[in-house]
Scaffold this motif. Structure first.
Motif, mmCIF file in Angstrom:
data_model
loop_
_atom_site.group_PDB
_atom_site.id
_atom_site.type_symbol
_atom_site.label_atom_id
_atom_site.label_comp_id
_atom_site.label_asym_id
_atom_site.label_seq_id
_atom_site.Cartn_x
_atom_site.Cartn_y
_atom_site.Cartn_z
ATOM 1 N N SER A 1 39.162 16.179 38.716
ATOM 2 C CA SER A 1 39.634 17.067 37.746
ATOM 3 C C SER A 1 40.218 16.176 36.271
ATOM 4 O O SER A 1 39.909 16.515 35.244
ATOM 5 N N GLU B 1 27.989 19.765 36.897
ATOM 6 C CA GLU B 1 29.411 19.529 37.271
ATOM 7 C C GLU B 1 30.308 19.998 36.210
ATOM 8 O O GLU B 1 31.517 19.983 36.523
ATOM 9 N N PHE B 2 29.977 20.027 34.846
ATOM 10 C CA PHE B 2 30.849 20.206 33.701
ATOM 11 C C PHE B 2 30.856 21.643 33.082
ATOM 12 O O PHE B 2 31.323 22.032 32.008
ATOM 13 N N SER C 1 37.277 12.898 30.107
ATOM 14 C CA SER C 1 35.929 13.037 29.499
ATOM 15 C C SER C 1 35.743 14.004 28.556
ATOM 16 O O SER C 1 34.985 13.664 27.245
ATOM 17 N N LYS D 1 37.531 14.590 34.730
ATOM 18 C CA LYS D 1 36.793 15.560 34.085
ATOM 19 C C LYS D 1 37.608 15.834 32.513
ATOM 20 O O LYS D 1 36.911 15.794 31.392
#
Length: 417
Positions: A371, A37-38, A377, A374
């Motif tokens: 988004s 996912e990243f 994070s 993310k």
């Protein structure tokens, strides 16, 4: 050996072992493999740095916990509480001022014990990983302001509790609970306009595209905005956040200035929608209600132990008093507090999922929220793979990958709450 002393020492050790186990499992769960996912968000070196940050903060936390445990046990066995009580009584004052001096001296000793850790956390770890923007002057003034607030707000509350337990008989716990509830509610109303501005500058959001997007979304939800503000969070850290605070006409929506710099307009509106979800779904009120109920339980149980001779003997006390009983009961209450805290964290994680769903189903861009999460994070060097047990014990928010997976299920689904 005193039974209460054995129980208290066991509580302290078991609590330490619980957090040690969670920390060690969390370190073992760190994976050098970047989650899919990243892949297009986290560069390999930045991801490696996030894991170094998790290791550094974990080692620091365990070191601090170990030292605090040793100092606390030594202080108890050496009769430190009785010594402080003797100093407080040496002023020859009445019961309530003596109690306030006793509690004040203990608070001062605790502050001195934790000060080196706070300094190292701020100017060591946070500085090394690029988060800290706090100057020494700001650090000192923040500490002094916090101490002053403790005296101005906490002093009268403690004095009232001491007076009620000294004079009100078997129903004192109930009166103390009511006094604490009034205090909590008053502080909730005063915090946005009197307390928080002591530490940060709040500026009304300027006219422009972002304000129009926010007011447009709020109008679509028939949500009356009392005020939208930016906060100079960058004075202390590069971390970003947003929150609702206050009630009624004191209600505010607050964005850290760092959040404004990191996210797009659509992402900020999505974050706002998430925070609005907490308000609309009554998460703030339910969390406060649970906190109030916990406070009542604490005072009720306290009434059974406040004058217990065995408990005072465990701490080597020469005199039985309300002010010392408040402190000693705290040691016995710790397991209940831990258990309730774990339950509150689980409830909070549930609320976060609900607020995310609210945002995605009420017109905000679910992909923009993903988004935005993310980006935050990455900028916060978040641990993407925390161990489930560590999450269970400590996390008030779901792990980021779990939040994203839940949001993806919602984005294409029904828009009903």
């Amino acid at each position: 050996m005193n039974t209460y002393l054995v129980i208290i020492a066991s509580i302290l050790l078991l609590s330490y072992l619980l957090h040690l186990a969670a920390a060690l499992l969390n370190l073992r769960a760190l994976s050098p493999e970047l989650p899919a996912e990243f892949v297009h968000v986290y560069h390999a070196d930045a991801y490696s740095r996030s894991q170094h940050y998790t290791r550094a903060t974990t080692v620091f936390s365990l070191t601090r916990a170990t030292i605090v445990l040793v100092v606390t046990l030594t202080f108890i066995v050496a009769g430190g509480f009785n010594l402080i009580d003797g100093v407080a009584r040496g002023f020859g004052l009445s019961v309530i001022p003596t109690g306030l001096i006793f509690l004040g001296l203990l608070a001062l000793l605790q502050a001195l014990l934790h000060l080196p850790f706070a300094v190292y956390a701020t100017f060591g770890i946070e500085q090394r990983f690029g988060f800290n923007t706090t100057t020494v002057a700001t650090f000192i003034t923040d500490g002094l302001k916090a101490a002053l607030l403790t005296v101005v707000l906490g002093g009268p509350l403690l004095a009232g509790i001491l007076w009620l337990f000294e004079t009100s008989g078997p129903h004192a716990w109930l009166y103390c609970w009511l006094a604490a509830v009034v205090f909590i509610l008053v502080v909730q109303f005063l915090a946005p306009v009197l307390i928080m501005p002591l530490f940060n500058r709040f500026t009304p959001l300027a006219e422009g595209e972002l304000k129009e997007a926010i007011t447009g979304y709020a109008a679509g939800q028939r949500f009356a905005l009392q005020g939208i503000y930016t906060m100079d969070g960058s004075r202390r850290s590069t971390r970003a956040n947003a929150f609702f605070t206050g009630f009624g006409r004191f209600r505010r929506i607050v964005f850290f200035d760092t959040l404004m710099q990191q996210l797009t307009t659509a992402e900020i509106v999505a974050v706002l929608a998430h925070e609005m979800g907490h308000y609309r779904l009554r998460h703030i009120m339910s969390m406060m209600a649970l906190s109030i109920l916990q406070t009542g339980l604490m005072f009720f149980l306290l009434s059974f132990f406040l004058y217990n001779p065995g408990l005072f003997a465990a701490f080597g006390m020469e005199h039985i008093s309300v002010h010392a009983g408040l402190v000693f009961f705290g040691f016995l209450y710790a397991p209940i507090s831990t258990f309730l805290g774990i339950g509150m964290n689980a409830f909070s994680r549930h609320n976060e999922y609900q607020a995310d769903r609210f945002a995605a189903r009420t017109g905000a861009d679910g992909e923009a929220l993903i988004s935005g999460l993310k980006k935050l994070s990455v900028s916060n060097l978040a641990n993407l793979t925390p161990h489930p047990f560590h999450v269970f014990v400590h996390y008030s928010h779901p792990p980021i990958l779990a939040r994203i997976a839940a949001l993806r299920k919602v984005c294409g689904g029904s828009r009903e709450i």
